[in-house]
Design a protein around this motif. Structure first.
Motif, PDB file in Angstrom:
ATOM      1  N   SER A  72      -4.862   0.961  -8.105  1.00 33.02           N
ATOM      2  CA  SER A  72      -4.287   2.007  -7.251  1.00 33.02           C
ATOM      3  C   SER A  72      -2.772   1.809  -7.170  1.00 33.02           C
ATOM      4  CB  SER A  72      -4.921   1.955  -5.847  1.00 33.02           C
ATOM      5  OG  SER A  72      -4.480   3.039  -5.054  1.00 33.02           O
ATOM      6  N   PRO A  73      -2.056   2.032  -8.270  1.00 35.92           N
ATOM      7  CA  PRO A  73      -0.642   1.650  -8.358  1.00 35.92           C
ATOM      8  C   PRO A  73       0.329   2.757  -7.939  1.00 35.92           C
ATOM      9  CG  PRO A  73      -1.404   2.318 -10.514  1.00 35.92           C
ATOM     10  CD  PRO A  73      -2.573   2.497  -9.571  1.00 35.92           C
ATOM     11  N   ALA A  74       0.142   3.317  -6.746  1.00 38.68           N
ATOM     12  CA  ALA A  74       0.939   4.477  -6.348  1.00 38.68           C
ATOM     13  C   ALA A  74       2.437   4.173  -6.302  1.00 38.68           C
ATOM     14  CB  ALA A  74       0.460   4.992  -4.994  1.00 38.68           C
ATOM     15  N   MET A  75       2.819   3.071  -5.683  1.00 36.96           N
ATOM     16  CA  MET A  75       4.239   2.741  -5.566  1.00 36.96           C
ATOM     17  C   MET A  75       4.800   2.317  -6.928  1.00 36.96           C
ATOM     18  SD  MET A  75       6.885   2.718  -3.611  1.00 36.96           S
ATOM     19  CE  MET A  75       6.316   2.708  -1.903  1.00 36.96           C
ATOM     20  N   GLY A 123       0.865  -1.165   0.000  1.00 38.43           N
ATOM     21  CA  GLY A 123       0.000   0.000   0.000  1.00 38.43           C
ATOM     22  C   GLY A 123       0.905   1.218   0.000  1.00 38.43           C
ATOM     23  N   GLY A 124       1.222   1.705   1.200  1.00 42.59           N
ATOM     24  CA  GLY A 124       2.155   2.821   1.312  1.00 42.59           C
ATOM     25  C   GLY A 124       3.609   2.420   1.234  1.00 42.59           C
ATOM     26  N   GLY A 125       3.894   1.134   1.359  1.00 48.73           N
ATOM     27  CA  GLY A 125       5.260   0.653   1.228  1.00 48.73           C
ATOM     28  C   GLY A 125       6.006   0.469   2.532  1.00 48.73           C
ATOM     29  N   GLY A 126       5.351   0.692   3.677  1.00 54.10           N
ATOM     30  CA  GLY A 126       6.038   0.512   4.953  1.00 54.10           C
ATOM     31  C   GLY A 126       6.462  -0.924   5.192  1.00 54.10           C
ATOM     32  N   LEU A 127       5.595  -1.868   4.847  1.00 52.85           N
ATOM     33  CA  LEU A 127       5.940  -3.274   5.030  1.00 52.85           C
ATOM     34  C   LEU A 127       7.043  -3.687   4.062  1.00 52.85           C
ATOM     35  CD1 LEU A 127       5.537  -6.055   6.277  1.00 52.85           C
ATOM     36  CD2 LEU A 127       3.648  -6.430   4.681  1.00 52.85           C
ATOM     37  N   LEU A 128       6.894  -3.359   2.776  1.00 49.63           N
ATOM     38  CA  LEU A 128       7.910  -3.764   1.802  1.00 49.63           C
ATOM     39  C   LEU A 128       9.250  -3.093   2.107  1.00 49.63           C
ATOM     40  CD1 LEU A 128       8.748  -5.305  -0.696  1.00 49.63           C
ATOM     41  CD2 LEU A 128       7.855  -3.428  -2.105  1.00 49.63           C
ATOM     42  N   ASN A 152      -2.658   7.430  -2.360  1.00 50.13           N
ATOM     43  CA  ASN A 152      -1.401   7.994  -2.815  1.00 50.13           C
ATOM     44  C   ASN A 152      -0.340   7.943  -1.732  1.00 50.13           C
ATOM     45  OD1 ASN A 152      -1.342   9.303  -5.620  1.00 50.13           O
ATOM     46  ND2 ASN A 152      -3.371   9.876  -4.869  1.00 50.13           N
ATOM     47  N   LEU A 153       0.911   8.110  -2.137  1.00 49.92           N
ATOM     48  CA  LEU A 153       2.027   8.211  -1.206  1.00 49.92           C
ATOM     49  C   LEU A 153       2.182   9.655  -0.749  1.00 49.92           C
ATOM     50  CD1 LEU A 153       4.737   6.132  -3.120  1.00 49.92           C
ATOM     51  CD2 LEU A 153       3.168   5.322  -1.356  1.00 49.92           C
ATOM     52  N   LEU A 188       7.857   4.175  -8.848  1.00 52.01           N
ATOM     53  CA  LEU A 188       9.085   3.485  -9.228  1.00 52.01           C
ATOM     54  C   LEU A 188       9.350   3.642 -10.723  1.00 52.01           C
ATOM     55  CD1 LEU A 188       8.715   0.195  -7.141  1.00 52.01           C
ATOM     56  CD2 LEU A 188      10.312   2.065  -6.704  1.00 52.01           C
ATOM     57  N   GLN A 189       8.305   3.564 -11.516  1.00 60.54           N
ATOM     58  CA  GLN A 189       8.453   3.726 -12.957  1.00 60.54           C
ATOM     59  C   GLN A 189       8.951   5.128 -13.308  1.00 60.54           C
ATOM     60  OE1 GLN A 189       8.485   0.617 -14.223  1.00 60.54           O
ATOM     61  NE2 GLN A 189       6.863   0.905 -15.734  1.00 60.54           N
ATOM     62  N   ALA A 190       8.439   6.128 -12.579  1.00 62.76           N
ATOM     63  CA  ALA A 190       8.792   7.514 -12.864  1.00 62.76           C
ATOM     64  C   ALA A 190      10.119   7.929 -12.230  1.00 62.76           C
ATOM     65  CB  ALA A 190       7.685   8.438 -12.369  1.00 62.76           C
ATOM     66  N   GLY A 191      10.582   7.167 -11.242  1.00 65.37           N
ATOM     67  CA  GLY A 191      11.803   7.531 -10.552  1.00 65.37           C
ATOM     68  C   GLY A 191      11.598   8.598  -9.492  1.00 65.37           C
ATOM     69  N   ARG A 192      10.351   8.892  -9.188  1.00 62.22           N
ATOM     70  CA  ARG A 192      10.006   9.878  -8.157  1.00 62.22           C
ATOM     71  C   ARG A 192       8.567   9.622  -7.735  1.00 62.22           C
ATOM     72  NH1 ARG A 192       6.799  13.689 -10.721  1.00 62.22           N
ATOM     73  NH2 ARG A 192       6.862  13.531 -13.018  1.00 62.22           N
ATOM     74  N   ILE A 193       8.166  10.197  -6.601  1.00 64.69           N
ATOM     75  CA  ILE A 193       6.790  10.009  -6.148  1.00 64.69           C
ATOM     76  C   ILE A 193       5.853  10.798  -7.047  1.00 64.69           C
ATOM     77  CG2 ILE A 193       5.169  10.424  -4.258  1.00 64.69           C
ATOM     78  CD1 ILE A 193       7.500   9.954  -2.327  1.00 64.69           C
TER      79      ILE A 193
END
Length: 339
Positions: A210-213, A181-186, A239-240, A217-222
């Motif tokens: 809902s592919p926020a992360m 989701g927000g990426g805290g676990l990963l 969103n992040l 990653l694809q864009a290289g920025r949030i």
């Protein structure tokens, strides 16, 4: 780049706090059906059986313990983080205000209500992003602490204990798969995998709607995303934060984020129940959707973290009854896009 070193002290502290708090050392069970289907060995880390019904209690206990004792804790949550904060605050004698979106699963709302005095719940008529915005504004007005469900070093440190525990249970594992989701676990899992004596890949699975992360990653920025459709995996949407510390962690210490369709996520819920009689909420089942691609990347011993079980009985029954295969027919394997 956010290196491993800045979170080393937080992670060492988190391991001690999680052990002292008496949280469950959740089982790691074999999943022979999934293993045969994908040509690998799969074990499921049952955080769905953790206290409060999800892994979130690990990070919440650490973060609440580190927050100023004089302040009410404010947070926003799709449910599981809110339950974890409520549990942590009740255990530590703290007050909390928990903001949740109107679409929150009714089982999670009922569980939050059971905490009673000292734990306030505010339902926001809007998206998760609207809910987090309202919670942050309320915390700012009150001059009190806001604990993000993911963008907090103590939360991330607590979540990392999922992987360190699982890898102690199965040191030969080659990959760990988790929902994103927000990426805290990963982010935390990636750090724990980097600590392991042998190489372990850290992968995430995110809803395609809902592919926020993944997009960041694809864009290289949030980058902001617009949700294409509502998702049953409500714990993984939104969103992040524009300055989220999880983005550099995931970028530097994970092997990638996969996208799963709504159908694939719901099929995973059904497969877990059909094979193991385990109830997993849609957000909690998403990791299973990544098996095919992680095997294609070369892993043969894979841990999938089932992160939560907090789903209304009627909702789970509806998912499973609509998809349960006839006798002898396996659920079709999910097929994913890699980012």
């Amino acid at each position: 780049m956010l290196a491993i070193a800045p979170l080393a002290a937080e992670r060492a502290d988190a391991r001690g706090r999680v052990e002292r708090a008496g949280l469950l050392r959740t089982p790691l069970i074999d999943s022979p059906g999934l293993g045969e289907e994908h040509g690998c060995e799969v074990r499921l880390k049952l955080e769905a059986h953790q206290l409060t019904g999800s892994f979130k209690v690990r990070g919440a206990l650490v973060a609440v313990a580190r927050a100023p004792r004089s302040e009410t804790v404010v947070t926003a949550s799709a449910g599981n983080h809110g339950l974890a904060i409520a549990f942590a605050c009740s255990s530590l004698g703290r007050a909390a205000e928990i903001f949740v979106p109107g679409a929150t699963d009714e089982a999670k709302l009922a569980a939050l209500a059971r905490f009673g005095e000292g734990i306030g719940v505010r339902v926001v008529d809007g998206s998760y992003d609207d809910t987090e915005r309202a919670a942050r504004e309320a915390a700012q007005r009150a001059g009190t602490v806001f604990i993000s469900s993911y963008n907090d070093p103590h939360v991330i440190a607590g979540q990392s204990t999922v992987a360190s525990e699982a890898l102690a249970q199965w040191p030969e594992a080659e990959a760990v798969l988790v929902p994103v989701g927000g990426g805290g676990l990963l982010g935390g899992v990636g750090l724990a995998c980097a600590d392991h004596p042998s190489p372990v890949a850290a992968w995430g699975v995110e809803p395609e709607s809902s592919p926020a992360m993944h997009a960041s990653l694809q864009a290289g920025r949030i980058v902001p995303i617009v949700e294409e459709e509502p998702s049953a995996a409500q714990g993984l949407v939104g969103n992040l934060d524009s300055e989220s510390i999880t983005f550099p962690l995931v970028r530097e210490h994970s092997d990638g984020v996969l996208l799963a369709t709504e159908q694939q996520i719901l099929d995973a819920v059904t497969r877990i129940y059909a094979d193991h009689a385990i109830v997993a909420e849609p957000s909690g089942a998403a990791a299973v959707c990544g098996l095919q691609d992680v095997v294609a990347a070369g892993a043969r011993r894979i841990i999938c973290v089932l992160t939560g079980s907090n789903v209304a009985a009627a909702t789970h029954f509806g998912i499973v009854s609509a998809r349960m295969p006839t006798a002898g027919q396996p659920v079709p394997p999910p097929r994913l896009k890699v980012g």
